[in-house]
Design an enzyme around this catalytic site. Structure first.
Site, PDB file in Angstrom:
ATOM      1  N   HIS A 235       0.653  -1.103  -0.174  1.00 53.93           N
ATOM      2  CA  HIS A 235       0.173  -0.021   0.009  1.00 53.93           C
ATOM      3  C   HIS A 235       0.615   1.196  -0.134  1.00 53.93           C
ATOM      4  CE1 HIS A 235       0.930  -0.439   4.281  1.00 53.93           C
ATOM      5  NE2 HIS A 235       0.575   0.785   4.463  1.00 53.93           N
TER       6      HIS A 235
ATOM      7  N   ASP B   3       0.269   5.074   2.065  1.00 47.86           N
ATOM      8  CA  ASP B   3      -0.280   5.353   3.048  1.00 47.86           C
ATOM      9  C   ASP B   3      -1.579   6.308   2.703  1.00 47.86           C
ATOM     10  OD1 ASP B   3       0.969   4.039   4.981  1.00 47.86           O
ATOM     11  OD2 ASP B   3       2.560   5.302   5.148  1.00 47.86           O
TER      12      ASP B   3
ATOM     13  N   HIS C 222       4.649   0.170   0.203  1.00 48.97           N
ATOM     14  CA  HIS C 222       5.478  -0.576   1.353  1.00 48.97           C
ATOM     15  C   HIS C 222       4.592  -1.638   1.834  1.00 48.97           C
ATOM     16  CE1 HIS C 222       3.204   2.638   3.216  1.00 48.97           C
ATOM     17  NE2 HIS C 222       3.294   2.063   4.299  1.00 48.97           N
TER      18      HIS C 222
ATOM     19  N   ARG D 280       5.922   6.668  14.800  1.00 49.83           N
ATOM     20  CA  ARG D 280       5.581   7.003  13.534  1.00 49.83           C
ATOM     21  C   ARG D 280       5.129   8.133  13.302  1.00 49.83           C
ATOM     22  NH1 ARG D 280       1.325   6.635   9.961  1.00 49.83           N
ATOM     23  NH2 ARG D 280       1.566   5.317   8.113  1.00 49.83           N
TER      24      ARG D 280
HETATM   25  O1  LIG Z   1       5.470  -1.242  10.532  1.00 51.77           O
HETATM   26  C1  LIG Z   1       5.773  -1.141   9.581  1.00 51.77           C
HETATM   27  O2  LIG Z   1       6.990  -1.872   8.999  1.00 51.77           O
HETATM   28  C2  LIG Z   1       5.131  -0.394   8.565  1.00 51.77           C
HETATM   29  C3  LIG Z   1       3.845  -0.321   8.864  1.00 51.77           C
HETATM   30  C4  LIG Z   1       3.120   0.745   7.750  1.00 51.77           C
HETATM   31  O3  LIG Z   1       2.546   0.383   7.056  1.00 51.77           O
HETATM   32  C5  LIG Z   1       3.106   2.387   8.120  1.00 51.77           C
HETATM   33  O4  LIG Z   1       3.483   2.708   8.956  1.00 51.77           O
HETATM   34  O5  LIG Z   1       2.608   2.858   7.205  1.00 51.77           O
HETATM   35 FE   LIG Z   2       1.650   1.970   5.608  1.00 56.64          FE
END
Ligand SMILES: O=C(O)CCC(=O)C(=O)O
Ligand SMILES: [Fe+2]
Length: 261
Positions: A93, A95, A237, A252
């Protein structure tokens, strides 16, 4: 500063930089590396939440999540290992493409990582677009697609009928580099504008599989202290869940981006 490529298609691993102490010239170098590699992994950081937020703000306005933000730091989300059955990021995906203007950049800072596993995989969508035949490029150049969060809403127990949705071009032009990239993903892209779900399914499935081909990918293997940022405009990702119940704790944030054009 030492820069190593993460893989042939994209990504760079950077050692010897402390993001708390970057002057304007050094920050400009990091921005240039970000444009060149699309994913940067800056190793060996020690950041408080405030310091991560301050570095995030150097890239632009932060995007606040409506309900997942940390109490003390609403612009940060804490990702923890929820177990494989409940991890919602195990799909290719980009984001929040269900929003009119999705974030341009996502930034993750690892506090705790599994000894092995729990990688994040990336796929270069400019390369994916360039590797389509001229005939198919001409077709997708003229298409727009509907993106929707209805799948996510279901997982959060919200009403899928009320989930946000947006229309975007199927091929997006990067607002800084001018590069064209495929901009569809299995997680959120539902159908082409003016086409039914059934009519769209075959070509979308082809594009989803094509976009995730191994030769477009990189994988980041996490260590505590890694600060990873990726360009959400031109890559996909995937959070690989192969670490069982091993703890994995990441802070994040996201930086606002323009409406795709
Ligand atoms: O935890 C991760 O490696 C990425 C998770 C994810 O898709 C995001 O943080 O947008
Ligand atoms: Fe993500």
């Amino acid at each position: 500063m030492r820069v190593q490529r993460m893989s042939a298609p994209l990504g760079a691993i950077i050692d010897g930089v402390d993001v708390r102490r970057l002057g304007e010239a050094e920050f400009a170098d990091i921005r240039a590396l970000f444009q060149e590699h699309q994913v940067l992994a800056l190793r060996g950081q020690t950041l408080t939440p405030q310091e991560q937020l301050a570095f995030g703000q150097r890239w632009g306005e932060l995007v606040r999540h409506p309900y997942a933000g940390m109490k003390a730091y609403p612009d940060l989300i804490e990702l923890k290992n929820p177990g494989k059955a409940r991890d919602i990021n195990q799909h290719w995906h980009s984001d929040m493409t269900y929003n009119r203007a999705p974030p341009k950049l996502t930034m993750l800072y690892a506090l705790e990582t599994p000894g092995i596993g729990g990688d994040t995989a990336f796929a270069n969508q400019a390369l994916a677009y360039a590797e389509l035949s001229e005939g198919l490029r001409r077709v997708v150049d003229g298409l727009r697609a509907v993106h929707s969060a209805e799948g996510l809403a279901g997982q959060y127990g919200a009403d899928p009928g009320q989930a946000p949705r947006a229309e975007h071009p199927v091929v997006r032009t990067h607002d800084e580099t001018g590069q064209r990239a495929l901009y569809v993903c299995r997680a959120f892209t539902r159908r082409f504008v003016g086409w039914t779900r059934e009519e769209s399914a075959g070509l979308l499935e082809y594009l989803f599989q094509h976009g995730a081909r191994p030769e477009f990918q990189a994988r980041h293997s996490w260590r505590p202290g890694d600060l990873v940022l990726w360009d959400n405009r031109c890559l996909l990702h995937f959070a690989v869940h192969d670490h069982g119940d091993a703890p994995r704790r990441i802070h994040r944030l996201q930086v606002a981006g323009p409406a795709p054009a």
